[in-house]
Scaffold this active site. Structure first.
Site, PDB file in Angstrom:
ATOM      1  N   ASP A 250      21.177  43.686 -20.774  1.00 39.38           N
ATOM      2  CA  ASP A 250      19.976  43.835 -21.596  1.00 39.38           C
ATOM      3  C   ASP A 250      20.391  43.666 -23.058  1.00 39.38           C
ATOM      4  O   ASP A 250      21.576  43.775 -23.395  1.00 39.38           O
ATOM      5  CB  ASP A 250      19.339  45.212 -21.370  1.00 39.38           C
ATOM      6  CG  ASP A 250      17.885  45.274 -21.820  1.00 39.38           C
ATOM      7  OD1 ASP A 250      17.000  45.156 -20.947  1.00 39.38           O
ATOM      8  OD2 ASP A 250      17.638  45.433 -23.037  1.00 39.38           O
TER       9      ASP A 250
ATOM     10  N   ARG B  67       6.804  40.857 -24.026  1.00 41.69           N
ATOM     11  CA  ARG B  67       5.537  41.557 -23.817  1.00 41.69           C
ATOM     12  C   ARG B  67       4.448  40.935 -24.684  1.00 41.69           C
ATOM     13  O   ARG B  67       4.711  40.483 -25.794  1.00 41.69           O
ATOM     14  CB  ARG B  67       5.674  43.043 -24.157  1.00 41.69           C
ATOM     15  CG  ARG B  67       6.575  43.786 -23.198  1.00 41.69           C
ATOM     16  CD  ARG B  67       6.442  45.287 -23.376  1.00 41.69           C
ATOM     17  NE  ARG B  67       7.225  46.023 -22.388  1.00 41.69           N
ATOM     18  CZ  ARG B  67       7.188  47.344 -22.245  1.00 41.69           C
ATOM     19  NH1 ARG B  67       6.421  48.067 -23.046  1.00 41.69           N
ATOM     20  NH2 ARG B  67       7.905  47.934 -21.328  1.00 41.69           N
TER      21      ARG B  67
ATOM     22  N   ARG C  52      -2.246  33.655 -23.858  1.00 42.26           N
ATOM     23  CA  ARG C  52      -1.344  33.593 -22.709  1.00 42.26           C
ATOM     24  C   ARG C  52      -0.341  32.452 -22.887  1.00 42.26           C
ATOM     25  O   ARG C  52       0.818  32.574 -22.508  1.00 42.26           O
ATOM     26  CB  ARG C  52      -2.164  33.391 -21.427  1.00 42.26           C
ATOM     27  CG  ARG C  52      -1.328  33.347 -20.148  1.00 42.26           C
ATOM     28  CD  ARG C  52      -2.223  33.373 -18.922  1.00 42.26           C
ATOM     29  NE  ARG C  52      -1.430  33.365 -17.697  1.00 42.26           N
ATOM     30  CZ  ARG C  52      -1.407  32.362 -16.836  1.00 42.26           C
ATOM     31  NH1 ARG C  52      -2.113  31.268 -17.075  1.00 42.26           N
ATOM     32  NH2 ARG C  52      -0.694  32.433 -15.735  1.00 42.26           N
TER      33      ARG C  52
ATOM     34  N   ASN D 205       7.153  37.713 -15.156  1.00 43.87           N
ATOM     35  CA  ASN D 205       5.861  37.031 -15.069  1.00 43.87           C
ATOM     36  C   ASN D 205       5.572  36.177 -16.301  1.00 43.87           C
ATOM     37  O   ASN D 205       6.028  36.518 -17.394  1.00 43.87           O
ATOM     38  CB  ASN D 205       4.732  38.052 -14.875  1.00 43.87           C
ATOM     39  CG  ASN D 205       4.610  38.481 -13.428  1.00 43.87           C
ATOM     40  OD1 ASN D 205       4.678  37.661 -12.528  1.00 43.87           O
ATOM     41  ND2 ASN D 205       4.430  39.777 -13.209  1.00 43.87           N
TER      42      ASN D 205
ATOM     43  N   ASP E 281       2.260  40.883  -3.252  1.00 38.28           N
ATOM     44  CA  ASP E 281       0.828  40.686  -2.966  1.00 38.28           C
ATOM     45  C   ASP E 281       0.590  40.783  -1.455  1.00 38.28           C
ATOM     46  O   ASP E 281      -0.388  41.387  -1.003  1.00 38.28           O
ATOM     47  CB  ASP E 281       0.349  39.312  -3.450  1.00 38.28           C
ATOM     48  CG  ASP E 281       0.675  39.051  -4.904  1.00 38.28           C
ATOM     49  OD1 ASP E 281      -0.261  38.926  -5.703  1.00 38.28           O
ATOM     50  OD2 ASP E 281       1.869  38.961  -5.227  1.00 38.28           O
TER      51      ASP E 281
ATOM     52  N   ARG F  83       0.692  44.324  -0.272  1.00 42.40           N
ATOM     53  CA  ARG F  83      -0.587  44.986  -0.565  1.00 42.40           C
ATOM     54  C   ARG F  83      -1.667  44.542   0.426  1.00 42.40           C
ATOM     55  O   ARG F  83      -2.482  45.351   0.880  1.00 42.40           O
ATOM     56  CB  ARG F  83      -1.018  44.661  -1.994  1.00 42.40           C
ATOM     57  CG  ARG F  83      -0.141  45.294  -3.065  1.00 42.40           C
ATOM     58  CD  ARG F  83      -0.386  44.671  -4.424  1.00 42.40           C
ATOM     59  NE  ARG F  83       0.339  45.375  -5.488  1.00 42.40           N
ATOM     60  CZ  ARG F  83       0.754  44.815  -6.612  1.00 42.40           C
ATOM     61  NH1 ARG F  83       0.530  43.522  -6.833  1.00 42.40           N
ATOM     62  NH2 ARG F  83       1.398  45.527  -7.518  1.00 42.40           N
TER      63      ARG F  83
ATOM     64  N   HIS G 114       1.064  33.594  -7.932  1.00 40.84           N
ATOM     65  CA  HIS G 114       1.057  35.048  -8.063  1.00 40.84           C
ATOM     66  C   HIS G 114       0.083  35.357  -9.195  1.00 40.84           C
ATOM     67  O   HIS G 114       0.457  35.514 -10.352  1.00 40.84           O
ATOM     68  CB  HIS G 114       2.449  35.581  -8.397  1.00 40.84           C
ATOM     69  CG  HIS G 114       2.483  37.043  -8.716  1.00 40.84           C
ATOM     70  ND1 HIS G 114       2.044  38.013  -7.847  1.00 40.84           N
ATOM     71  CD2 HIS G 114       2.898  37.711  -9.822  1.00 40.84           C
ATOM     72  CE1 HIS G 114       2.190  39.203  -8.394  1.00 40.84           C
ATOM     73  NE2 HIS G 114       2.706  39.041  -9.603  1.00 40.84           N
TER      74      HIS G 114
END
Length: 358
Positions: free
Chosen positions: A69, A116, A123, A155, A183, A186, A210
């Protein structure tokens, strides 16, 4: 950053105390060359990265875990926190560093790092920042672990898996995204809840992006080996398509709901990524809906696009894509999902992706 000492140099001046505790066995041979030492690297120690790391540790999947990181203090804190649990976990060497050299020799590199979204940011701009971030992450991973498998969790996972494939220079079977594996979990949970059965007895897939253009493969759902929709039709039991669509919508909305309630998702994606790691590292040859290079499958043409298809996973990464029967409607929705992803890739100017006839 250096890992905390885990060698036996506790004596005066760093004296190795191993021989004081153990007497060597006579006439020994070196370890068998077939014995495998398994190493996984996790890039990004945010909520998702640490949930994945913690789950991999508790499931005893690796001999060595490396964390990377840019935040040195948080990185060291997370490493120490995991190391302090050594008495409760299978024996695993845990390292951490801001230097990618720590990842050398990894069997699997899991990327969870991502920029973030800033309030009011588009987007597309967020995507461009993530592409820039990946250009600093992926090449060093490929350099230090040229034979590894890349698993992308960040993502938007489909596009970033494509980016990782391009930046790494790896063959497409060694680059995959976590895709719709979660997904689909779920989806199975919701179907099991409706039918009051165990989710492990439900076979059901979400494929495609996704995201909002994902496709629920209703035609291939089975419970305990019984195809659900064909069974209902044979028994002349009425069902409404709207009910099916509502279940699919609930799958799409699940992540948004969790994020709105606790601020982020972590545990489910941790278990999802660990299940993919297990299938790969243990060569289990299990089927998972993951983001793969989809061109040429199910009529998807027009450009290099990654999206989720049911794929068999093993030590070689993606071993093959399952030939699941799709209805004409499902196949068209899948192609539409591919087109949606390709259109975004074109906006990024990444090259090698044309959105035509998809």
């Amino acid at each position: 950053m250096h890992k905390s000492g885990s060698a036996s140099s506790l004596g005066p001046g760093g004296l190795d105390l191993t021989q004081a505790f153990f007497k060597p066995i006579q006439q020994t041979a070196p370890p068998s060359p077939t014995k495998r030492h398994t190493k996984v690297s996790v890039i990004g120690v945010g909520n998702v990265g640490m949930a994945i790391a913690q789950t991999i540790l508790t499931q005893d999947l690796v001999d060595e875990l490396a964390l990377v990181d840019v935040n040195a203090d948080k990185l060291r804190g997370e490493m120490l926190d995991l190391q302090h649990a050594a008495a409760f976990l299978p024996r695993t060497k845990i390292h951490a560093s801001v230097d990618y050299a720590i990842t050398a020799g990894s069997d699997l590199c899991i990327v969870t790092a991502g920029a973030r979204q800033i309030a009011g940011e588009s987007r597309l701009n967020l995507l461009q920042r993530n592409v820039s971030l990946f250009s600093r992450i992926v090449p060093p991973l490929a350099k230090y672990s040229p034979d590894s498998i890349l698993l992308i969790v960040s993502n938007p996972v489909d596009i970033l898996t494509y980016v990782a494939w391009k930046l790494s220079g790896f063959p497409s079977n060694r680059v995959l995204g976590s895709g719709t594996n979660l997904d689909s979990s779920r989806f199975r949970f919701l179907i099991a809840d409706h039918l009051d059965v165990n989710a492990q007895d439900v076979q059901a897939y979400i494929v495609g992006e996704h995201g909002d253009s994902s496709v629920a493969l209703w035609s291939s759902i089975s419970v305990g080996g019984v195809p659900v929709l064909s069974f209902l039709e044979k028994q002349q039991i009425a069902y409404e398509k709207e009910t099916l669509e509502n279940i699919h919508k609930a799958v799409i909305d699940s992540a948004y709901e969790v994020i709105s309630l606790k601020g982020y998702t972590s545990w489910a994606i941790g278990y999802s990524a660990a299940s993919l790691a297990r299938s790969i590292l243990r060569n289990q040859r299990r089927i998972h809906p993951v983001s793969v290079l989809a061109k040429g499958f199910y009529g998807i043409e027009g450009g290099d696009v990654f999206l989720s298809l049911p794929a068999q996973l093993g030590r070689g990464g993606i071993l093959g894509v399952t030939n699941v029967h799709l209805t004409d409607e499902e196949a068209q929705r899948l192609r539409d999902s591919a087109k949606t992803i390709l259109e975004v890739q074109n906006q990024l100017g990444l090259g090698g992706s044309k959105a035509n006839s998809c």
